[in-house]
Structure formats: structure tokens, C-alpha cells
Design an enzyme around this catalytic site. Structure first.
Site, PDB file in Angstrom:
ATOM      1  N   HIS B 233       0.849  -1.199   0.000  1.00  0.00           N
ATOM      2  CA  HIS B 233       0.000   0.000   0.000  1.00  0.00           C
ATOM      3  C   HIS B 233       0.882   1.246   0.000  1.00  0.00           C
ATOM      4  CE1 HIS B 233      -2.510   3.094   1.859  1.00  0.00           C
ATOM      5  NE2 HIS B 233      -3.585   2.350   1.727  1.00  0.00           N
ATOM      6  N   ARG B 276      -2.705   1.052  -4.487  1.00  0.00           N
ATOM      7  CA  ARG B 276      -2.603  -0.413  -4.534  1.00  0.00           C
ATOM      8  C   ARG B 276      -2.958  -0.847  -5.949  1.00  0.00           C
ATOM      9  NH1 ARG B 276      -6.872  -2.820  -0.486  1.00  0.00           N
ATOM     10  NH2 ARG B 276      -7.818  -0.800  -0.060  1.00  0.00           N
ATOM     11  N   LYS B 279      -6.556  -0.358  -7.932  1.00  0.00           N
ATOM     12  CA  LYS B 279      -7.392   0.603  -7.204  1.00  0.00           C
ATOM     13  C   LYS B 279      -7.417   1.922  -7.971  1.00  0.00           C
ATOM     14  CE  LYS B 279      -8.532   0.514  -3.144  1.00  0.00           C
ATOM     15  NZ  LYS B 279      -9.858   0.497  -2.501  1.00  0.00           N
ATOM     16  N   ASP B 282      -5.814   8.677  -6.723  1.00  0.00           N
ATOM     17  CA  ASP B 282      -6.174   9.562  -5.600  1.00  0.00           C
ATOM     18  C   ASP B 282      -5.057  10.584  -5.458  1.00  0.00           C
ATOM     19  OD1 ASP B 282      -6.466  10.770  -3.033  1.00  0.00           O
ATOM     20  OD2 ASP B 282      -7.433   8.986  -2.212  1.00  0.00           O
ATOM     21  N   CYS B 284      -3.894  12.210  -3.026  1.00  0.00           N
ATOM     22  CA  CYS B 284      -2.968  12.137  -1.883  1.00  0.00           C
ATOM     23  C   CYS B 284      -1.780  11.239  -2.175  1.00  0.00           C
ATOM     24  CB  CYS B 284      -3.670  11.691  -0.600  1.00  0.00           C
ATOM     25  SG  CYS B 284      -4.218   9.981  -0.586  1.00  0.00           S
ATOM     26  N   TYR B 285      -1.941  10.275  -3.111  1.00  0.00           N
ATOM     27  CA  TYR B 285      -0.806   9.427  -3.474  1.00  0.00           C
ATOM     28  C   TYR B 285       0.253  10.192  -4.258  1.00  0.00           C
ATOM     29  CZ  TYR B 285      -3.480   5.639  -1.533  1.00  0.00           C
ATOM     30  OH  TYR B 285      -4.176   4.852  -0.656  1.00  0.00           O
ATOM     31  N   ASP B 333      -9.002  14.526  -3.800  1.00  0.00           N
ATOM     32  CA  ASP B 333      -8.692  13.152  -4.206  1.00  0.00           C
ATOM     33  C   ASP B 333      -8.807  13.029  -5.737  1.00  0.00           C
ATOM     34  OD1 ASP B 333      -9.344  10.493  -5.031  1.00  0.00           O
ATOM     35  OD2 ASP B 333     -10.505  10.061  -3.241  1.00  0.00           O
ATOM     36  N   ASP B 340     -10.363  18.810   0.708  1.00  0.00           N
ATOM     37  CA  ASP B 340     -10.197  18.844   2.164  1.00  0.00           C
ATOM     38  C   ASP B 340      -8.756  19.174   2.492  1.00  0.00           C
ATOM     39  OD1 ASP B 340     -10.434  15.346   1.813  1.00  0.00           O
ATOM     40  OD2 ASP B 340      -8.584  16.367   2.398  1.00  0.00           O
ATOM     41  N   HIS B 343      -6.029  16.368   1.657  1.00  0.00           N
ATOM     42  CA  HIS B 343      -5.690  16.264   0.238  1.00  0.00           C
ATOM     43  C   HIS B 343      -5.009  17.526  -0.265  1.00  0.00           C
ATOM     44  CE1 HIS B 343      -8.372  12.726   0.256  1.00  0.00           C
ATOM     45  NE2 HIS B 343      -7.574  12.326  -0.710  1.00  0.00           N
TER      46      HIS B 343
END
Lengths: 349, 431
Positions: B233, B276, B279, B282, B284-285, B333, B340, B343
Site C-alpha cells: 500500500h 494499490r 485501485k 487519488d 494524496c498518493y 482526491d 479537504d 488532500h
């Protein structure tokens, strides 16, 4: 006023604030002191402010009581990430000798609203070993252990969550905890295969396959026999056929072999992949997916290490060609990565 | 700078629909609509066209406003984050700092006041008033104090208390519990080592077994999970890799397998990262994955000229075109989600780490890499190398460079380190 739904009548019951309840009259609530000009103040509801003020007081006094236990439940329901409330609640369960199965049911109930929360899962894990000490079932067969109500309920809970949210990270992690703690490895593969059948792209299920296969032994301990390797290769290739452009089975089978039996990449996996690529039903889809070419790079790079001279450089040249194809055509977003692989191959030769 | 946008890079489900491919297609629809706006008119043919990246603009003023609104108050829905209070300060200050916004003395004082109320008598910071001390809360608090800067902030921290509390969280297997009676995973190691390396409280006892625990968390896929056996992850991969860099033990990992898994996390159509396999993308990644590449680069002893092993422009395109909320400010995201603070910060950190090439050239890496005593020197070796700057869109989009391990800009980081390493070691460190 706190609105509480009466479980039997389903009517809204208005409870007075805690400050007006006789039951709490002996407690002096401890307010949250944020100072004069706090940053990022949250617009709490009055209800939340009051319950947490009383809860702080109860914790500070180290109170062990049913009212404290009930209050912890209300705080958790309002904020499931209140990790301190969970810790305190667990202590109360032990100190008051409360029924752990009932607690697990309560957690199941509130989990409907708080599914991606760390604390809830950790609480379950901590309670489970209290309810059923692994040592108490050590002597039983795995089949017997799986029938134990505590274990059965736990697996059922995890299944229910995974049904709604098939890749829930906490759920899969918790399942590993249960399987590992009680050594119920034999039943796990069937669960994994069901999940892969549901969605062949569910990588959490593929990760669990490795877990179930190796019974979580370390890389040094687990021995991948030829028989087992063939079985896993067969399984992975069958799933690749369903959707060749699915990363999971490729990642799984290459990861398994690279870690436990690198020589089998060439000896056993390559023939199956070549067979697939030559099969007219699959040839087009397979040759269009970057995962096929990526597999060839991995297989040939590993193969080259066992060779010398012209044989070796021919194999490396093929792998390098595949890197170029990937960088330019099949997988350009990863051009820098394929350049790195190519550099490594050129340095090796 | 141009990039060929093509629907050919959309996920090919091989006409076998599953929940995963349906969800992926929905995201691609939203993202595709956005990218289509940037395709040069006249080049759009069936399936794609050339993207004009020159117009991407970082909406600094809108994001600054979004952050200040949050500083003044958060709605009741944030009750669910009531046990993560230190993080609010960190998310706000780091975002402002990276954007180059002014952080007033008054705001700094307010943060110091807030955080000092969250420090526990026995050491460590808690997530909220009346809570137990928590490793993530402590990490957020320390990072926020790094950003506040200055003696008032530094002297707030109970350094000996923090050390004894960290040691009380230490587990025999090398990891740390997040709080008394809490969960154990790789995040704990990262939080503990970041805190200890910044406060000059690293000891052999504190770090013992941590590197080996992280190595056991590397899965067959190549990434790192929270606990041995659990799925690889992005969040835990950054935590594990960064912690190993602090310890000088990135060599314990199969770096080639890690490189493979990390690069596979970048999505061909969206350009951003997922966390992952199979998936969704996003924002934040952009940090958890994007920020891991500089650390990987150092571990592999690659040079600036070699370049990072991922597509920096594609990541910036995703952040600038898809993650900014043009209406309310703040970053998110993915399209369709609300922005938010979390993020906002992680998208900005990811933007920074893809614009700036930050690293340590191989020939400069110091030899004594595993001693706890060489940590400050090694940490401060990191720096931005301007020759490899890559800014997508307007030149004014450039933000401040950050340290990939600590995720904050270098100036406040250096001041903090300088202060704490001038302090005498704790008695425990001399033992």
C-alpha cells in the site's frame, strides 16, 4: 436535548442534557480548554460537547461503572476515531466482567456506520483473543476450530464487510489476524478463490492467496515445490485468460516465482505464457497488454543470469527490445522505468 | 511542452466487466472530460490529440483562502477528526508554507498555544483534549512546530518526556504501538523515527529491530504493507522507505521489486497515482507514491541526470487539471470529490516533489550510513537541484521544494534540526 430512539417503540425520546440528569449529578464535567483563539475550531454539536466533557471527567477519575461504559459507547458512536474511548471501553469490559460476545455484536452494529475506521477493527482483534484464547483450541483440528462460534462469527463479520466493500483494507488485514492467531489456514484458499471469482481484479484477494499459500511463513522458510508452482501457474494463467490486461495475476505469479523459485520463471512460467500468446483466442489481447511484455522482461532478465557468452547476450537483447517496445508503445507512462530496466540489462551484459 | 492525449490509454477491460473495471471507467470518464478541454483545437482526431499544457495554473489565492477559512473554523462533520487535532495545524501550515504564503506571527502563536495544550505530562502529544498520547498526533504536532519555527515553538516540546514515551511504545519485534493499547504497523515506525531524528533523541534501543520489521512488510508485489503479510500500500510504502532512509538501511529491501511496484502505481490515462494494484487514482498518493521516488532514487544510487523513475509531467497534469477545486479552493482526491485539508497538503507536497528534483548525488552520499549518530548529517544532505526543475503550465506554478522524508520545506527543517542538535544528548543517549 439529546434525541434517543427507543428501540421498542421507535419513537424519539428526548433526554434532558446530562447536566440535568440525576444520574450524573455527582460528576463535574471537564471542558475542553482550547485557549482564547484556537486554530481550526470544530463546530461541535452541544450534545457532543456535553458528552465528551463528562467523559473526560469520568476517565480522569478512573471510574469503573456501567454508566461510564454506556457513555463510552455514545462517544464512540459520535466519533468512532476517538481512540482513547475505545481503550477505556475495553478496560471497562474487563473490569466489569462484561460479556464479550455481546460487545462484538455491538461493534458489528455500529460498524455499519463506521466501516473504514482503524480502532473498531483493533478493538475486535483485542476482544477476540480475550473471548477465545488461541491456546485453548491448539489441540483441536482446524475443522473443529473453524466451527467454534467465536471464530465463525468473526469470519462471518469480515465476509459481510468484504461483500459490501470488497477491498476494505482493514477487513482483509483483520482476516489475516484471525487466520494467523488460530492457525485456520486450510479453509482460507476457498475464501480467496470465491473472492477472485467475484472480481478477478481484486488485488486484496490475490495478496491473500499468497498469504494462504505460504501460511505466512517467511521467504526463507516456505518451499515452493514444482508441483505447487505448476498449480499456481495454471491458476494464474486461467485467470489471465479472463482478462489479460489485469495486473493482479501477472503481479502475483511473477512475485511468487521471483521470491521463491526464480529459475521456474523460465522453466515453467514462460512455456505457459508462450502457449497463451500463440492461442488465437487470446493472442491479440495478450500481445496488447503491457503486462505480457513486462513478464517477458522479468523472465528473460532472470534467464540471462544463468547463461554465458552469446546465449546470454541474445537473451538480454530480447529483454532490452521488450523494454523499448514498452517505453515507446505499450506503456509510455512508464518510459523512465523501462529505461532504468534497460540500463540494468545493458550494465549486466 | 506537449503530450499526446489518447483514449487509447483508457483501461482495456477485455470485455470482462468487474466491479474494479466499472469503477475505473467512471473515473476515466470524469478525467477524460477534463483533459479534453486542454486538447489543442485542430489536433483533435478520433481517440485523442495533442494536449496544450501551457495553461495549467495553480490557483494560489483560492487555496490560501480555503486554508484560512478552515483555520477560522471547521463544520461539525469534522467531529470525526476530533482525535486528530494536531494534524489540522500541520495540514494548514505546511500547505501555506509550500505555497509561499505568509504565516503571521499571530497564527504561529495560536498554533503553539493549541499544541502545548495537547502535550501530555508524561511526554508525547495527544490527538485531542483528554486523550492518550498518540504517535500520529505527536508526528503532526512536531511537524507543525517545525513549520512554526523559533524558540517559543522549540521550547514547547518536552524532549525527555517524548523519549521516554516513545520507548514505552516500543515493541519487542522492532515496531511501535500507535498509543497505549493501540495498533502496531509501519506508520508507527515512521512517526517515531521522524520525531526522534528531529529532536535528537535517536538511540540504538529506540531503533532496534525497526529496519528488519519494515523489510518483513515488503510483499511479493514489491511494495510495503502495514504488517507482514498484508497487501502492499502506498501510504505504508512511503512510511517504510522513509524510515529506512533515516536508518540508512534501504538496502534491506528488494529495491528492484520495489521500483517495479512503485512505477506500476502511476495510471496511464489519469497520470496520477493509485495506492494499490487495481485501485483508483487519488491525489494524496501524489505524495505517498510520488514522494517515494526521490528516496528510491537515492537508494538506487541514481543521479540527477538519470532522472526519477516516473512521469513527473503526467503527475503534475493530474494535480493541476483534476485535483484543484476551482470554485471553493483547496485540492482533492479526484474529480467529483470535495476538497479537504489532508488532500490539499498532500497534493501540494506531491506537486513540489515532482517539480523539483531533490536528491543526494551518489558520490556525495556519506559512508557511515547506519549509525544513529550520522542521522542529522545524512538528513540535511538532501537538496533541490535546479538544473532538473520541471514546472508544468505557468512558471508561477512553482512551489517551494520539500524534503521527501519529512515532507516540509528545507528552511524551517534546517532551523529545527540546528536547534535540537545543539542541545546536549539526553542521559539515555549517553548510556
Amino acid at each position: 436535548m439529546a434525541r434517543v430512539v427507543d428501540e421498542e417503540s421507535d419513537e424519539g425520546l428526548l433526554l434532558p442534557p446530562m447536566s440535568e440528569q440525576e444520574e450524573w449529578s455527582d460528576v463535574v464535567p471537564i471542558p475542553q480548554d482550547d485557549g482564547r483563539h484556537p486554530v481550526c475550531p470544530i463546530a461541535y454539536t452541544d450534545e457532543y460537547v456535553e458528552m465528551t466533557d463528562y467523559f473526560r471527567a469520568v476517565m480522569a477519575a478512573g471510574e469503573v461503572s456501567h454508566r461510564a461504559f454506556e457513555l463510552s459507547g455514545r462517544v464512540i458512536d459520535a466519533n468512532a476515531a476517538h481512540y482513547t474511548a475505545w481503550v477505556y471501553r475495553k478496560k471497562l469490559i474487563i473490569d466489569l466482567g462484561l460479556d464479550i460476545s455481546e460487545e462484538l455484536s455491538w461493534v458489528t452494529e455500529i460498524s455499519r456506520r463506521h466501516i473504514k475506521n482503524y480502532q473498531l477493527w483493533h478493538h475486535r482483534g483485542a476482544l477476540l483473543v480475550l473471548l477465545l484464547d488461541p491456546k485453548d483450541v491448539e489441540h483441536e483440528s482446524q475443522d473443529q476450530r473453524v466451527q467454534d462460534p467465536a471464530i465463525r462469527n468473526e469470519l462471518q463479520f469480515v465476509s459481510t464487510v468484504i461483500e459490501k466493500d470488497s477491498k476494505n483494507f482493514h477487513a482483509w488485514s483483520h482476516r489475516q489476524l484471525v487466520v494467523r492467531s488460530y492457525g485456520i489456514w486450510d479453509q482460507e484458499m476457498a475464501f480467496v478463490e470465491n473472492q477472485i471469482n467475484e472480481d478477478v481484479r481484486n488485488n486484496s484477494a490475490w495478496n491473500q492467496r499468497y498469504f494462504a499459500l505460504t501460511a505466512n511463513q517467511s521467504a526463507d522458510e516456505f518451499v515452493l515445490s514444482e508441483e505447487l508452482a505448476d498449480r499456481e501457474i495454471g491458476y494464474a494463467v486461467d485467470k489471465i485468460k479472463l482478462a489479460p490486461n489485469n495486473e493482479s495475476p501477472w503481479s502475483y505469479i511473477i512475485g511468487l516465482l521471483v521470491r521463491h523459485a526464480p529459475a521456474m520463471l523460465h522453466e515453467r512460467l514462460l512455456p505457459k505464457i508462450n502457449e497463451l500468446a500463440a492461442d488465437t483466442d487470446y493472442a491479440l489481447a495478450v500481445s496488447n497488454t503491457p503486462f505480457y511484455w513486462s513478464a517477458l522482461v522479468d523472465i528473460y532478465e532472470e534467464r540471462a543470469k544463468a547463461l554465458e557468452g552469446k546465449e546470454r547476450s541474445d537473451v538480454e537483447a530480447f529483454a532490452i527490445e521488450a523494454c523499448d517496445l514498452l517505453a515507446k508503445r505499450y506503456d509510455p507512462v512508464r518510459a523512465k522505468y523501462w529505461e532504468y530496466r534497460k540500463q540494468a540489462l545493458q550494465a549486466a551484459s | 511542452m506537449s503530450h499526446v492525449f489518447s483514449y487509447g490509454f483508457r483501461y482495456d477491460d477485455n470485455e470482462c466487466e468487474t466491479e474494479t473495471s466499472v469503477a475505473q471507467a467512471e473515473v476515466e470518464d470524469l478525467v477524460g472530460d477534463i483533459y479534453l478541454n486542454f486538447v489543442e483545437t485542430g489536433t483533435l482526431a478520433q481517440g485523442g490529440g495533442a494536449i496544450d499544457d501551457s495553461r495549467h495554473k495553480l490557483l494560489r489565492a483560492k487555496h490560501e483562502q480555503f486554508i484560512h477559512d478552515a483555520i477560522n473554523g471547521l463544520p461539525s462533520s469534522f467531529t470525526l477528526l476530533d482525535a486528530s487535532q494536531p494534524w489540522f495545524s500541520f495540514w494548514c501550515l505546511n500547505s501555506l508554507e509550500i505555497l509561499g504564503c505568509n504565516i503571521s506571527q499571530q497564527l504561529r502563536s495560536r498554533v503553539i498555544d493549541k499544541l502545548s495544550r495537547l502535550q501530555c505530562p508524561g511526554g508525547g502529544f495527544c490527538g485531542g483534549s483528554g486523550h492518550l498520547p498518540h504517535l500520529a498526533g505527536s508526528y503532526g504536532a512536531i511537524m507543525a512546530l517545525v513549520l512554526v519555527g523559533g524558540n517559543a515553538a522549540y521550547e514547547t516540546i518536552d524532549r525527555p518526556g517524548m523519549y521516554s514515551w516513545l520507548m514505552s511504545m516500543k515493541c519487542p519485534d522492532g515496531a511501535f504501538t500507535m498509543h497505549a493499547g493501540g495498533e502496531v504497523d509501519v506508520r508507527g515506525i515512521y512517526c517515531a523515527l521522524v520525531i526522534a531524528s528531529l529532536l535528537n533523541i535517536m538511540t540504538p534501543e529506540l531503533v532496534k529491530g525497526a529496519a528488519e520489521f519494515i523489510a518483513r512488510c515488503q510483499t511479493c508485489e514489491g511494495g510495503i504493507g502495514p504488517y507482514p503479510g498484508v497487501e502492499a500500500h502506498g501510504g505504508y510504502t512511503l512510511c517504510g522507505l522513509a524510515a529506512l532512509d533515516i536508518l540508512g538501511k534501504t538496502d534491506l529491501l528488494r529495491l528492484d521489486r520495489l521500483a517495479r511496484w512503485m512505477s506500476a502505481r502511476q495510471l496511464a490515462f489519469e497520470g496520477g497515482f493509485n495506492g494499490r494494484t487495481n485501485k483508483l487514482v487519488d491525489g494524496c498518493y501524489s505524495y505517498w507514491m510520488g514522494g517515494a521516488f526521490p528516496i528510491l532514487q537515492k537508494a538506487l544510487k541514481r543521479t540527477r541526470v538519470d532522472g526519477y523513475i516516473y512521469d513527473r509531467a503526467a503527475l503534475q497534469r493530474y494535480i493541476l487539471a483534476c485535483c484543484q477545486d476551482r470554485r471553493s479552493g483547496g485540492l482533492r482526491d479526484k474529480p467529483g470529490k470535495s476538497p479537504d485539508l489532508y488532500h490539499t497538503m498532500y497534493c501540494l507536497i506531491g506537486l513540489s516533489l515532482s517539480q523539483h528534483y531533490v536528491g543526494v548525488e551518489p558520490k556525495e552520499q556519506i559512508a557511515d550510513i547506519t549509525s544513529v549518530y550520522s542521522v542529522p548529517v545524512r538528513m540535511m544532505q538532501w537538496g533541490a537541484m535546479p538544473a532538473s526543475l520541471l514546472v508544468l503550465g505557468l512558471r508561477s506554478n512553482v512551489v517551494k521544494p520539500v524534503h521527501p522524508v519529512y515532507s516540509v520545506p528545507y528552511t524551517p527543517l534546517a532551523s529545527f534540526v540546528k536547534h535540537f542538535y545543539a542541545l546536549p544528548p539526553l542521559a539515555d543517549q549517553l548510556a
